[in-house]
Design a protein around this motif. Structure first.
Motif, PDB file in Angstrom:
ATOM      1  N   TYR A 164       0.840  -1.185   0.000  1.00 25.40           N
ATOM      2  CA  TYR A 164       0.000   0.000   0.000  1.00 25.40           C
ATOM      3  C   TYR A 164       0.884   1.246   0.000  1.00 25.40           C
ATOM      4  N   THR A 165       0.317   2.332  -0.485  1.00 23.81           N
ATOM      5  CA  THR A 165       0.937   3.642  -0.319  1.00 23.81           C
ATOM      6  C   THR A 165      -0.112   4.574   0.263  1.00 23.81           C
ATOM      7  N   VAL A 166       0.228   5.275   1.339  1.00 25.03           N
ATOM      8  CA  VAL A 166      -0.736   6.145   2.009  1.00 25.03           C
ATOM      9  C   VAL A 166      -0.143   7.532   2.191  1.00 25.03           C
ATOM     10  N   ASN A 167      -1.021   8.500   2.360  1.00 24.76           N
ATOM     11  CA  ASN A 167      -0.619   9.859   2.708  1.00 24.76           C
ATOM     12  C   ASN A 167      -0.814  10.060   4.205  1.00 24.76           C
ATOM     13  N   LEU A 168       0.182  10.611   4.832  1.00 19.90           N
ATOM     14  CA  LEU A 168       0.138  10.845   6.275  1.00 19.90           C
ATOM     15  C   LEU A 168       0.349  12.315   6.570  1.00 19.90           C
ATOM     16  N   ARG A 169      -0.453  12.851   7.471  1.00 16.25           N
ATOM     17  CA  ARG A 169      -0.254  14.211   7.974  1.00 16.25           C
ATOM     18  C   ARG A 169      -0.341  14.159   9.496  1.00 16.25           C
ATOM     19  N   MET A 170       0.463  14.988  10.129  1.00 15.47           N
ATOM     20  CA  MET A 170       0.464  15.007  11.587  1.00 15.47           C
ATOM     21  C   MET A 170       0.695  16.420  12.094  1.00 15.47           C
ATOM     22  N   GLU A 171      -0.053  16.804  13.088  1.00 19.20           N
ATOM     23  CA  GLU A 171       0.251  17.985  13.887  1.00 19.20           C
ATOM     24  C   GLU A 171       0.610  17.462  15.269  1.00 19.20           C
ATOM     25  N   ARG A 172       1.859  17.605  15.625  1.00 19.92           N
ATOM     26  CA  ARG A 172       2.373  16.949  16.823  1.00 19.92           C
ATOM     27  C   ARG A 172       1.551  17.309  18.050  1.00 19.92           C
ATOM     28  N   ASP A 173       1.204  16.260  18.800  1.00 18.89           N
ATOM     29  CA  ASP A 173       0.439  16.337  20.042  1.00 18.89           C
ATOM     30  C   ASP A 173      -1.039  16.673  19.841  1.00 18.89           C
ATOM     31  N   THR A 177      -4.972   5.447  -0.894  1.00 17.87           N
ATOM     32  CA  THR A 177      -5.028   5.771  -2.310  1.00 17.87           C
ATOM     33  C   THR A 177      -6.464   5.915  -2.788  1.00 17.87           C
ATOM     34  N   LEU A 178      -6.722   6.976  -3.565  1.00 18.32           N
ATOM     35  CA  LEU A 178      -8.047   7.257  -4.121  1.00 18.32           C
ATOM     36  C   LEU A 178      -9.093   7.542  -3.049  1.00 18.32           C
ATOM     37  N   GLY A 179      -8.642   7.797  -1.831  1.00 17.78           N
ATOM     38  CA  GLY A 179      -9.579   8.113  -0.760  1.00 17.78           C
ATOM     39  C   GLY A 179     -10.487   6.976  -0.361  1.00 17.78           C
ATOM     40  N   LEU A 180     -10.040   5.729  -0.613  1.00 17.57           N
ATOM     41  CA  LEU A 180     -10.886   4.580  -0.295  1.00 17.57           C
ATOM     42  C   LEU A 180     -11.071   4.389   1.206  1.00 17.57           C
ATOM     43  N   ALA A 181     -10.134   4.909   1.982  1.00 20.04           N
ATOM     44  CA  ALA A 181     -10.256   4.852   3.441  1.00 20.04           C
ATOM     45  C   ALA A 181      -9.545   6.066   4.019  1.00 20.04           C
ATOM     46  N   ARG A 182     -10.052   6.547   5.111  1.00 24.99           N
ATOM     47  CA  ARG A 182      -9.450   7.711   5.762  1.00 24.99           C
ATOM     48  C   ARG A 182      -9.614   7.546   7.268  1.00 24.99           C
ATOM     49  N   ALA A 183      -8.613   7.982   8.001  1.00 20.63           N
ATOM     50  CA  ALA A 183      -8.656   7.845   9.457  1.00 20.63           C
ATOM     51  C   ALA A 183      -8.058   9.079  10.115  1.00 20.63           C
ATOM     52  N   MET A 184      -8.500   9.334  11.338  1.00 23.96           N
ATOM     53  CA  MET A 184      -7.980  10.464  12.093  1.00 23.96           C
ATOM     54  C   MET A 184      -7.970  10.121  13.580  1.00 23.96           C
ATOM     55  N   ILE A 185      -6.830  10.391  14.215  1.00 22.93           N
ATOM     56  CA  ILE A 185      -6.689  10.208  15.661  1.00 22.93           C
ATOM     57  C   ILE A 185      -6.448  11.569  16.291  1.00 22.93           C
ATOM     58  N   THR A 186      -7.181  11.856  17.336  1.00 24.93           N
ATOM     59  CA  THR A 186      -6.952  13.044  18.150  1.00 24.93           C
ATOM     60  C   THR A 186      -6.813  12.580  19.601  1.00 24.93           C
ATOM     61  N   PRO A 187      -6.425  13.462  20.513  1.00 23.64           N
ATOM     62  CA  PRO A 187      -6.340  13.045  21.917  1.00 23.64           C
ATOM     63  C   PRO A 187      -7.659  12.519  22.478  1.00 23.64           C
ATOM     64  N   ASP A 188      -8.783  12.889  21.873  1.00 19.63           N
ATOM     65  CA  ASP A 188     -10.082  12.496  22.409  1.00 19.63           C
ATOM     66  C   ASP A 188     -10.756  11.353  21.667  1.00 19.63           C
ATOM     67  N   GLU A 189     -10.348  11.079  20.412  1.00 20.80           N
ATOM     68  CA  GLU A 189     -11.164  10.180  19.605  1.00 20.80           C
ATOM     69  C   GLU A 189     -10.345   9.483  18.522  1.00 20.80           C
ATOM     70  N   VAL A 190     -10.775   8.271  18.185  1.00 24.80           N
ATOM     71  CA  VAL A 190     -10.258   7.507  17.054  1.00 24.80           C
ATOM     72  C   VAL A 190     -11.396   7.342  16.059  1.00 24.80           C
ATOM     73  N   SER A 191     -11.184   7.773  14.810  1.00 24.58           N
ATOM     74  CA  SER A 191     -12.240   7.709  13.796  1.00 24.58           C
ATOM     75  C   SER A 191     -11.672   7.211  12.482  1.00 24.58           C
TER      76      SER A 191
END
Length: 260
Positions: free
Chosen positions: A71-80, A88-102
């Motif tokens: 797989y090849t994925v795009n990663l972005r992070m704002e520390r803390d 790829t192609l937006g088939l899946a997307r995820a986001m982790i914050t201090p309060d939630e996993v989505s």
């Protein structure tokens, strides 16, 4: 449900880092047997990440049951604050914050929103955003200042382990003598027949930041084994980043019962 759990584990371990125009760090440091555990912890803490934002493309190879997928994925992070991943192609997307996993999955038209309980159960240790981030940046999953450690060495690394290991969880950290970042962190849970090993095979120096370049992860639970290798193709630090995340309408929510 086992497939769902595995997909979340993959999601966690695929969020790693690298940097653009990076210089690979040679492992030329020599072991000094006189270093105490306190000195090693101090040197290690000096190398904690200091960047504000990171974005990267990460190549991932995933092996399970002798079957390999890439797989090849795009990663972005704002520390803390935020970890964001887009397939790829937006088939899946995820986001982790201090309060939630989505995350959401367009292939199966499903999504998940919740806390860290499931992820903590999967790895057998209590997780929060800081611990996940630390694991992905080549930093210790545990705060090394919270308890006493003892130091030893092998041919290539310094070894740190808690002075009082427990039957529930055994922890070993191998530090690199060139820069004191982690070469490997190993968590063993004998009673649950679980083993997690994260090897940082190489590091790179970018803008005075020492960050992982190649990572290999092995997760074992009873007779199941998953191996994930990551290679970082292109990364930039401290640029403006966005974290678009909206669950498509009509997707089915994944509900996890207490037994999972």
């Amino acid at each position: 449900m086992k497939t769902l759990k595995l997909s979340i584990v993959i999601f966690l371990v695929c969020l790693a880092t690298s940097c653009k125009s990076a210089r690979t760090i040679a492992n030329s440091g020599e072991i000094d047997s006189g270093f105490s555990a306190k000195q090693l912890i101090k040197e290690n803490s000096k190398q904690d990440a200091k960047f504000k934002t990171l974005q990267a493309r990460v190549k991932i190879d995933f092996i399970q049951d002798l079957k390999e997928q890439g797989y090849t994925v795009n990663l972005r992070m704002e520390r803390d604050k935020t970890i964001w991943i887009n397939a790829t192609l937006g088939l899946a997307r995820a986001m982790i914050t201090p309060d939630e996993v989505s995350f959401y999955d367009k292939i199966n038209n499903q999504y998940f929103k919740g806390d860290y309980t499931l992820l903590s159960n999967l790895l057998g240790v209590e997780l929060n955003f800081k611990k996940v981030q630390s694991l992905l940046l080549g930093e210790s999953l545990f705060n090394l200042k919270d308890e006493k450690y003892i130091a030893s060495t092998n041919d290539k690394s310094y070894i740190l382990q808690p002075k009082d290991q427990t039957a529930i969880l055994e922890l070993f950290l191998l530090l690199n003598p060139s820069h004191f970042k982690i070469d490997s962190q190993q968590l063993l849970q004998p009673l649950k027949k679980r083993f997690l090993q994260v090897d940082y095979l190489s590091y790179q120096d970018v803008d005075k930041e020492i960050l992982p370049k190649d990572i290999k992860i092995m997760a074992v639970e009873e007779n199941e084994e998953v191996i994930i290798a990551m290679e970082y193709k292109s990364v930039s630090l401290n640029e403006e980043v966005r974290f678009p995340f909206k669950i498509p309408s009509g997707f089915k929510e994944i509900i996890l019962d207490d037994a999972q």
